[in-house]
Design an enzyme around this catalytic site. Structure first.
Site, PDB file in Angstrom:
ATOM      1  N   ARG A   1       0.897  -1.251  -0.084  1.00  0.00           N
ATOM      2  CA  ARG A   1       0.029  -0.116   0.053  1.00  0.00           C
ATOM      3  C   ARG A   1       0.885   1.098   0.105  1.00  0.00           C
ATOM      4  O   ARG A   1       2.225   1.216   0.426  1.00  0.00           O
ATOM      5  CB  ARG A   1      -0.915  -0.032   1.237  1.00  0.00           C
ATOM      6  CG  ARG A   1      -1.880  -1.079   1.253  1.00  0.00           C
ATOM      7  CD  ARG A   1      -2.746  -0.851   2.728  1.00  0.00           C
ATOM      8  NE  ARG A   1      -3.794  -2.059   2.450  1.00  0.00           N
ATOM      9  CZ  ARG A   1      -4.647  -2.349   3.468  1.00  0.00           C
ATOM     10  NH1 ARG A   1      -4.594  -1.268   4.529  1.00  0.00           N
ATOM     11  NH2 ARG A   1      -5.314  -3.223   3.610  1.00  0.00           N
ATOM     12  N   HIS A   2       0.301   2.244  -0.414  1.00  0.00           N
ATOM     13  CA  HIS A   2       1.080   3.559  -0.234  1.00  0.00           C
ATOM     14  C   HIS A   2       1.140   4.025   0.982  1.00  0.00           C
ATOM     15  O   HIS A   2       0.588   3.832   1.926  1.00  0.00           O
ATOM     16  CB  HIS A   2       0.485   4.440  -1.088  1.00  0.00           C
ATOM     17  CG  HIS A   2      -0.001   4.368  -2.607  1.00  0.00           C
ATOM     18  ND1 HIS A   2       1.257   4.617  -3.407  1.00  0.00           N
ATOM     19  CD2 HIS A   2      -0.868   4.187  -3.350  1.00  0.00           C
ATOM     20  CE1 HIS A   2       0.740   4.338  -4.679  1.00  0.00           C
ATOM     21  NE2 HIS A   2      -0.534   3.956  -4.742  1.00  0.00           N
TER      22      HIS A   2
END
Length: 524
Positions: free
Chosen positions: A254-255
């Site tokens: 995920r970012h």
């Protein structure tokens, strides 16, 4: 020799095995064995038992939140009697370590503090009581139900992928042995002999064609492609698809909330770098074929306009929520940034690219560094752009924010600047585009609880994406000037890596949050 098609088949089989392994191994995560573990993925159950005679406030702080204030988790009432605890159940996250703080609700006095990393679907109990009937408060954590190994799916996928890679390598080695080559040659000769006999005698029920009946097509000469670039592009695409479809819900797919990098944060910069390298190769090829620079520039402008409009009108709007609304249409975006970077870098390359690289003077003083010195005007333009970025980022006055602020706002920096998300980068986007036309749910909301809109593909960050694409262009120049000279190419790549690595180590102070300029994909 193993054909390239076989490598591609092995690669696709490995990707399929990766996805299947993750899907299969995640099945137990959706069906907990214990009824008490009524928690979702990336969550655990915590029961706080209070044996004190006073009400207790529970707060928490994630290890991933830099200089943040504690967030309230809940209140645990006082025990009903001596030695009889009161209990309250909480759900806690498991992606990062957590510090739990217990305060007395009457005088806001800290009773104790516990740092613990909870694991997925585990059941935990925390007991708070006085130690030996004294005023000293003791907090102890107990694991009631062992958690599941959430990393098992990706470990299985990695082992399967490694096994397929080893099989491919062993197969290539076996096919390269002389014994196997001779066997394949004999089998090939026997099949060719049978084919010739059948072509002379004919198969039953088949009409024999004469030589004039069939015109053999002339095999087309395949265009020579840069396989390393295609491989890099393919790897980026595979990771992009994996990340866009959830990435198994792992935090490193995920970012990142703010500073730092995860696998998901690498995909977009990789594409920008690849685009810069492709610009160098395509412009050089087009100029050698005699195309004019003006025609190439008009094509670049038209392609950039198309990319920008596709991103603006097709990718950004969520038509599932209703028709296109100009009042809340997001203007920046991934394709928009690619369009801007592509146009700027292509224009720079068209200004400095040579029509031919074959007639350069070998005895010139600049020849040993020709891939850099021949294009100094483009480098000058990029340096000017980066200077503009530095001045705007660190000198532009932002209302109610310190100069040069690069933080996430919200509860970060001890909650002093809640409305300063992104500093000058966020301020420029809100001033130039309007709050309704930029990204409304940035990744900083997850941990830092920021509530200001912030666009990770904003205006100021586009300058740094141009520089990223220009570095890819520089890599393409090295490949063009040292064609088929692999040692020279690798030596220059190594030199560039060392120089850029030293610069980045200096700017970041080799730390996540303490540097002059942090590694931050939101700010690029």
């Amino acid at each position: 020799m193993v054909q390239p098609e076989k490598h591609y088949k092995v690669f696709f089989l490995a990707v399929i095995a990766l996805l299947v392994a993750i899907c299969v191994a995640e099945v137990p995560l959706c069906h907990p064995r214990h009824k008490a573990a009524v928690v979702k993925m990336d969550e655990a159950s915590l029961t706080v038992n209070n044996e004190l005679d006073a009400e207790m406030v529970v707060s928490w702080l994630s290890d991933h939140c830099y200089q943040c204030v504690y967030q309230p988790l809940g209140v645990v009432p006082a025990g009903p009697g001596p030695g009889i605890p009161s209990s309250v159940d909480f759900t806690v996250g498991t992606q990062h370590g957590i510090t739990l703080q217990f305060n007395s609700s009457l005088v806001s006095l800290e009773l104790c503090k516990v740092h613990f990393h909870f694991w997925e679907h585990g059941n935990y109990s925390l007991w708070v009581k006085n130690l030996n009937d004294s005023s000293v408060v003791n907090c102890s954590m107990i694991t009631d139900t062992e958690p599941v190994n959430s990393y098992l799916p990706i470990m299985v996928a990695f082992l399967l992928f490694t096994g397929l890679a080893l099989l491919s390598a062993v197969g290539g080695t076996v096919m390269g042995l002389d014994v196997v080559k001779n066997l394949m040659f004999r089998l090939g000769n026997s099949m060719e002999t049978e084919r010739l006999i059948n072509s002379e005698l004919g198969f039953p029920g088949r009409t024999v064609e004469t030589a004039t009946d069939t015109i053999l097509p002339t095999p087309a000469t395949p265009s020579r492609r840069l396989r390393s670039l295609d491989t890099f592009r393919g790897l980026s695409l595979v990771i992009m698809v994996f990340v866009n479809y959830g990435g198994g819900r792992y935090w490193f797919f995920r970012h990142e909330s703010w500073n730092g990098l995860t696998v998901a944060d690498l995909v977009f910069p990789w594409f920008v770098f690849i685009m810069g390298t492709s610009i160098s190769l395509s412009v050089s090829s087009a100029l050698r074929c005699g195309l004019s620079r003006f025609s190439l520039f008009t094509k670049a402008v038209w392609r950039s306009v198309q990319l920008f409009l596709i991103g603006l009108l097709i990718i950004n709007p969520n038509y599932c929520q209703g028709p296109l609304s100009w009042d809340s249409l997001r203007i920046p975006g991934v394709l928009q940034r690619l369009a801007f970077s592509y146009l700027v870098v292509t224009s720079l390359d068209l200004c400095v690219a040579w029509n031919s690289l074959d007639n350069l003077p070998v005895d010139a003083w600049w020849y040993s560094a020709r891939e850099f010195l021949l294009y100094w005007p483009a480098w000058l333009c990029v340096v000017v752009l980066e200077t503009v970025w530095l001045c705007l980022t660190f000198l532009l006055p932002v209302p109610d924010c310190p100069s040069g602020y690069l933080g996430p706002g919200g509860i970060g920096d001890m909650g002093q600047y809640p409305n300063c998300t992104g500093g000058a980068a966020g301020y420029v986007d809100r001033w130039l585009l309007g709050e309704n036309h930029i990204y409304q749910t940035p990744s900083s909301r997850v941990i830092y609880k920021s509530h200001m809109p912030f666009d990770p593909e904003g205006v100021l960050g586009s300058i740094n994406s141009v520089f990223m694409a220009f570095l890819g262009l520089q890599a393409g120049k090295i490949l063009l000037h040292y064609k088929d000279q692999h040692s020279s190419i690798m030596a220059r790549f190594l030199i560039w890596s060392l120089v850029l690595g030293i610069i980045s180590a200096t700017l970041t102070k080799c730390s996540l949050n303490e540097g002059f300029i942090p590694v931050n994909k939101n700010l690029w």
